[in-house]
Motif scaffolding. Structure first.
Motif, PDB file in Angstrom:
ATOM      1  N   VAL A   1     -36.609 -21.583  43.013  1.00 61.34           N
ATOM      2  CA  VAL A   1     -35.874 -20.654  43.447  1.00 61.34           C
ATOM      3  C   VAL A   1     -35.363 -19.561  42.773  1.00 61.34           C
ATOM      4  O   VAL A   1     -34.111 -19.999  41.910  1.00 61.34           O
ATOM      5  CB  VAL A   1     -34.670 -20.515  44.667  1.00 61.34           C
ATOM      6  CG1 VAL A   1     -34.481 -19.743  45.499  1.00 61.34           C
ATOM      7  CG2 VAL A   1     -35.028 -22.286  45.569  1.00 61.34           C
ATOM      8  N   PRO A   2     -36.072 -18.636  42.196  1.00 60.02           N
ATOM      9  CA  PRO A   2     -35.121 -18.035  41.389  1.00 60.02           C
ATOM     10  C   PRO A   2     -34.559 -16.407  41.737  1.00 60.02           C
ATOM     11  O   PRO A   2     -34.781 -15.608  41.798  1.00 60.02           O
ATOM     12  CB  PRO A   2     -36.554 -17.176  40.630  1.00 60.02           C
ATOM     13  CG  PRO A   2     -37.767 -17.330  41.945  1.00 60.02           C
ATOM     14  CD  PRO A   2     -37.466 -17.977  42.686  1.00 60.02           C
ATOM     15  N   PHE A   3     -33.294 -17.157  41.958  1.00 59.80           N
ATOM     16  CA  PHE A   3     -32.076 -16.016  42.350  1.00 59.80           C
ATOM     17  C   PHE A   3     -31.696 -16.273  41.534  1.00 59.80           C
ATOM     18  O   PHE A   3     -30.654 -16.888  41.035  1.00 59.80           O
ATOM     19  CB  PHE A   3     -31.459 -16.826  43.849  1.00 59.80           C
ATOM     20  CG  PHE A   3     -30.518 -16.032  44.439  1.00 59.80           C
ATOM     21  CD1 PHE A   3     -30.730 -14.260  44.085  1.00 59.80           C
ATOM     22  CD2 PHE A   3     -29.408 -16.404  45.257  1.00 59.80           C
ATOM     23  CE1 PHE A   3     -29.141 -13.749  44.844  1.00 59.80           C
ATOM     24  CE2 PHE A   3     -28.216 -15.726  45.502  1.00 59.80           C
ATOM     25  CZ  PHE A   3     -27.973 -14.355  44.953  1.00 59.80           C
ATOM     26  N   PHE A   4     -31.391 -14.924  40.555  1.00 62.27           N
ATOM     27  CA  PHE A   4     -30.082 -14.672  40.128  1.00 62.27           C
ATOM     28  C   PHE A   4     -28.905 -15.253  40.744  1.00 62.27           C
ATOM     29  O   PHE A   4     -28.042 -13.766  40.499  1.00 62.27           O
ATOM     30  CB  PHE A   4     -30.040 -13.720  38.737  1.00 62.27           C
ATOM     31  CG  PHE A   4     -31.951 -13.793  37.904  1.00 62.27           C
ATOM     32  CD1 PHE A   4     -32.307 -14.305  38.767  1.00 62.27           C
ATOM     33  CD2 PHE A   4     -31.814 -12.367  37.202  1.00 62.27           C
ATOM     34  CE1 PHE A   4     -33.329 -14.198  37.545  1.00 62.27           C
ATOM     35  CE2 PHE A   4     -33.239 -12.832  36.492  1.00 62.27           C
ATOM     36  CZ  PHE A   4     -34.142 -13.613  36.991  1.00 62.27           C
ATOM     37  N   SER A   5     -28.225 -15.609  41.058  1.00 61.04           N
ATOM     38  CA  SER A   5     -26.770 -16.057  41.615  1.00 61.04           C
ATOM     39  C   SER A   5     -25.527 -15.862  40.717  1.00 61.04           C
ATOM     40  O   SER A   5     -25.056 -15.085  41.919  1.00 61.04           O
ATOM     41  CB  SER A   5     -26.472 -17.438  42.781  1.00 61.04           C
ATOM     42  OG  SER A   5     -26.672 -18.048  41.585  1.00 61.04           O
ATOM     43  N   SER A   6     -25.731 -16.476  39.456  1.00 62.37           N
ATOM     44  CA  SER A   6     -23.928 -15.525  38.404  1.00 62.37           C
ATOM     45  C   SER A   6     -24.454 -14.562  38.680  1.00 62.37           C
ATOM     46  O   SER A   6     -23.261 -13.611  39.069  1.00 62.37           O
ATOM     47  CB  SER A   6     -25.195 -15.979  37.338  1.00 62.37           C
ATOM     48  OG  SER A   6     -24.002 -17.801  37.486  1.00 62.37           O
ATOM     49  N   LEU A   7     -25.398 -13.478  38.381  1.00 62.13           N
ATOM     50  CA  LEU A   7     -25.714 -11.984  38.147  1.00 62.13           C
ATOM     51  C   LEU A   7     -25.112 -11.409  39.202  1.00 62.13           C
ATOM     52  O   LEU A   7     -24.152 -10.302  39.731  1.00 62.13           O
ATOM     53  CB  LEU A   7     -26.680 -11.625  37.591  1.00 62.13           C
ATOM     54  CG  LEU A   7     -27.532  -9.684  36.603  1.00 62.13           C
ATOM     55  CD1 LEU A   7     -26.009 -10.259  35.369  1.00 62.13           C
ATOM     56  CD2 LEU A   7     -28.625  -9.835  36.736  1.00 62.13           C
ATOM     57  N   SER A   8     -26.030 -11.755  40.490  1.00 58.82           N
ATOM     58  CA  SER A   8     -25.294 -11.491  41.639  1.00 58.82           C
ATOM     59  C   SER A   8     -23.852 -10.807  41.863  1.00 58.82           C
ATOM     60  O   SER A   8     -23.318 -10.003  42.534  1.00 58.82           O
ATOM     61  CB  SER A   8     -26.295 -11.785  42.862  1.00 58.82           C
ATOM     62  OG  SER A   8     -25.899 -11.749  44.009  1.00 58.82           O
ATOM     63  N   TYR A   9     -23.070 -12.200  41.987  1.00 60.71           N
ATOM     64  CA  TYR A   9     -21.567 -12.512  41.643  1.00 60.71           C
ATOM     65  C   TYR A   9     -20.821 -11.466  41.240  1.00 60.71           C
ATOM     66  O   TYR A   9     -20.004 -10.250  41.526  1.00 60.71           O
ATOM     67  CB  TYR A   9     -21.158 -13.227  41.949  1.00 60.71           C
ATOM     68  CG  TYR A   9     -20.099 -13.802  41.525  1.00 60.71           C
ATOM     69  CD1 TYR A   9     -19.329 -13.809  42.883  1.00 60.71           C
ATOM     70  CD2 TYR A   9     -18.933 -14.212  40.002  1.00 60.71           C
ATOM     71  CE1 TYR A   9     -17.983 -14.036  42.943  1.00 60.71           C
ATOM     72  CE2 TYR A   9     -17.490 -14.194  40.445  1.00 60.71           C
ATOM     73  CZ  TYR A   9     -17.336 -14.034  42.257  1.00 60.71           C
ATOM     74  OH  TYR A   9     -15.508 -14.040  42.090  1.00 60.71           O
ATOM     75  N   ASN A  10     -21.318 -12.077  40.130  1.00 62.79           N
ATOM     76  CA  ASN A  10     -21.003 -10.938  38.745  1.00 62.79           C
ATOM     77  C   ASN A  10     -20.742  -9.214  38.909  1.00 62.79           C
ATOM     78  O   ASN A  10     -19.937  -8.719  38.649  1.00 62.79           O
ATOM     79  CB  ASN A  10     -21.168 -11.189  36.907  1.00 62.79           C
ATOM     80  CG  ASN A  10     -20.391 -12.564  36.476  1.00 62.79           C
ATOM     81  OD1 ASN A  10     -19.303 -12.359  37.173  1.00 62.79           O
ATOM     82  ND2 ASN A  10     -21.681 -13.165  35.918  1.00 62.79           N
ATOM     83  N   ARG A  11     -21.920  -8.731  39.346  1.00 60.45           N
ATOM     84  CA  ARG A  11     -22.339  -7.642  39.239  1.00 60.45           C
ATOM     85  C   ARG A  11     -22.327  -6.673  40.780  1.00 60.45           C
ATOM     86  O   ARG A  11     -22.186  -5.569  41.153  1.00 60.45           O
ATOM     87  CB  ARG A  11     -23.815  -7.146  39.109  1.00 60.45           C
ATOM     88  CG  ARG A  11     -23.810  -7.736  37.791  1.00 60.45           C
ATOM     89  CD  ARG A  11     -22.486  -6.440  36.717  1.00 60.45           C
ATOM     90  NE  ARG A  11     -22.996  -5.563  36.587  1.00 60.45           N
ATOM     91  CZ  ARG A  11     -23.981  -4.638  35.636  1.00 60.45           C
ATOM     92  NH1 ARG A  11     -24.322  -6.227  34.508  1.00 60.45           N
ATOM     93  NH2 ARG A  11     -24.324  -3.679  35.317  1.00 60.45           N
ATOM     94  N   HIS A  12     -22.696  -7.986  41.607  1.00 60.51           N
ATOM     95  CA  HIS A  12     -22.453  -7.142  43.079  1.00 60.51           C
ATOM     96  C   HIS A  12     -22.215  -7.701  44.711  1.00 60.51           C
ATOM     97  O   HIS A  12     -22.015  -7.778  45.067  1.00 60.51           O
ATOM     98  CB  HIS A  12     -24.382  -7.124  43.685  1.00 60.51           C
ATOM     99  CG  HIS A  12     -25.139  -6.812  43.316  1.00 60.51           C
ATOM    100  ND1 HIS A  12     -24.791  -4.947  42.557  1.00 60.51           N
ATOM    101  CD2 HIS A  12     -25.910  -7.158  41.801  1.00 60.51           C
ATOM    102  CE1 HIS A  12     -26.069  -4.913  41.379  1.00 60.51           C
ATOM    103  NE2 HIS A  12     -26.449  -6.078  41.017  1.00 60.51           N
TER     104      HIS A  12
END
Length: 485
Positions: free
Chosen positions: A181-192
């Motif tokens: 599952v190619p969800f960039f979850s860490s980046l999603s949390y950090n930036r959004h």
């Protein structure tokens, strides 16, 4: 007389001078021709059979002359990019991959779109042959495994890809060992994760909601109940809303500090390293006597939860000779200062913070500074195949806070023992290097291999769950007693 009857072993010239000269030319010319041809292509030249055999024997003799010489070899340790020295000669061979991976083509908003990459409307993925989108820097990088694993899968089918590949992407999910599952979850949390008006819900929460809806509707998820799905949630606060809904999957995490045991555990999930932030110590020759600082720590001292031990240790160690224990951050010259400090230290403290793990351990490994781990609940990458006691010192929290215990323990480690651990650090450092293209046994390949070792357990659970599937009313079809596979 006997002397008169003896004949010479070479032709005697009894004829006129010109005849003798001709005879000598006939005898010598073939040898001159032989040496002239030796080492040159024999195109359009025909040599007598004897001369051909002579040349072959000469080449064989030359080869045998080198049999006792050591073969040319390359060092198996990692170079400045921490790939084996002969890596450039290798090519990805999909048939040798230990893991077949089906990857969902999620919309860009779940992955590279979070990095401000704009698709052209024709492709879900960037053309990484021409330009690779840059991952945001700073602290974002330490949880960037999602980026490196996705790049590796996208490139696994390139026919000219260099380097080894433990995982290869397949187009048919039925052929796959796992589903990625190619969800960039860490980046999603950090930036959004912040709500930006006129939003009433953050982008991070919306993406998690969309992901749950998407996954639970897929035939791949329904077929396995999600057990064979890989979801990356390396930042401790990533996937906060979705993790309890998708927990049957295999998470790739930094630790289990903020997870319920049934949601994430060492049995089903994979622990991955942080990407270190300080500079790798290339060609390190700084041995025991070249590192003046005995024990080094620089970072946040006042932490909550299990990290309160940092404050206790600060008061115990701050006045000790040759110990550096101070506050620090990556701001300003923080990374450069930490790099110099760790490179000049024999031991580096890795103390529990808000969570059991931190990037500091992997900074220490990259510095070849022996990690002193004080974190009772820490989980470590690849520990099923790697013995950390060979290059780390573990101290229980209850012992570390005893006055004098820690410093006495560290001072008691001999030069010989330290050197052995230092050498081992240099041998294993490449296992923690993230890079693209990936190289043999770097962090990307090691993570894939760790996933592959979980596959038999996944299959066992799936097979056991299907024992009575023929009696499952919800799966009944027009064919009675159908065996579902």
């Amino acid at each position: 007389m006997a002397s008169k009857s003896m004949q010479p072993y070479w032709p005697v010239c009894r004829k006129p001078f010109l005849f003798c000269l001709s005879l000598a030319t006939i005898l010598v010319l073939p040898y001159l021709l032989f040496w002239g041809y030796a080492g040159k292509p024999l195109v359009n030249h025909v040599l007598p059979k004897e001369k051909i055999f002579s040349m072959i024997e000469s080449q064989s003799t030359s080869s045998r002359d080198h049999e006792d010489e050591p073969p040319l070899s390359t060092d198996s340790t990692f170079l400045d990019q921490n790939g084996p020295a002969d890596e450039e000669l290798e090519r990805c061979d999909p048939s040798k991959a230990v893991l077949k991976v089906f990857m969902y083509d999620l919309p860009p908003e779940f992955h590279f779109g979070l990095m401000s990459w704009n698709d052209d409307g024709n492709s879900v993925w960037p053309d990484i042959r021409t330009k690779i989108p840059d991952y945001p820097g700073g602290l974002n990088l330490q949880h960037s495994i999602e980026y490196w694993l996705t790049l590796d899968l996208l490139s696994s089918k390139f026919p000219d890809r260099s380097g080894s590949c433990s995982a290869v992407r397949v187009e048919d999910s039925r052929e796959a060992d796992v589903v990625f599952v190619p969800f960039f979850s860490s980046l999603s949390y950090n930036r959004h994760s912040k709500i930006i008006p006129p939003q009433t819900v953050s982008t991070n929460k919306l993406l998690q909601k969309k992901l749950v809806q998407f996954l639970t509707a897929q035939k791949e998820w329904k077929r396995s109940g999600g057990r064979d799905h890989i979801i990356m949630a390396h930042h401790p606060n990533s996937m906060l809303d979705a993790r309890t809904k998708l927990w049957p999957c295999m998470f790739i995490l930094a630790d289990f500090g903020r997870y319920f045991p049934h949601v994430a555990n060492v049995e089903k999930d994979v622990i991955a390293p942080y990407k270190h932030l300080i500079t790798t110590f290339v060609n390190d020759s700084y041995g025991f006597d070249d590192r003046p600082t005995l024990l080094y720590f620089q970072g946040a001292i006042y932490r909550k939860d299990g990290g309160s031990i940092r404050q206790e240790l600060f008061y115990l160690l701050r006045d000790e000779k040759d110990v550096h224990f101070s506050f620090g951050s990556i701001g300003g010259n923080g990374i450069s200062e930490a790099t110099r400090g760790m490179h000049a230290s024999k031991f580096c403290l890795n103390i529990a913070g808000d969570t059991p793990s931190s990037n500091r351990l992997f900074d220490a490994i990259a510095s070849h500074c022996i990690p002193v781990i004080i974190s009772d609940d820490i989980e470590l990458p690849y520990e099923d195949i790697l013995d950390y006691s060979k290059f780390c010192v573990f101290v229980r929290t209850s012992d570390a806070v005893k006055k004098g215990f820690l410093i006495k323990l560290i001072r008691g480690i001999s030069r010989e023992e330290w050197t052995q651990m230092w050498q081992r650090l240099k041998e294993v450092e490449g296992y923690y290097e993230f890079q693209y293209p990936s190289k043999k046994d770097d962090a990307v390949q090691m993570i894939w291999q760790a996933v592959a070792r979980k596959v038999p357990a996944i299959r066992l659970k799936l097979h056991r769950s299907r024992r009575f599937s023929r009696f499952d009313v919800s799966n009944r079809t027009s064919t009675p007693f159908k065996v579902f596979t």
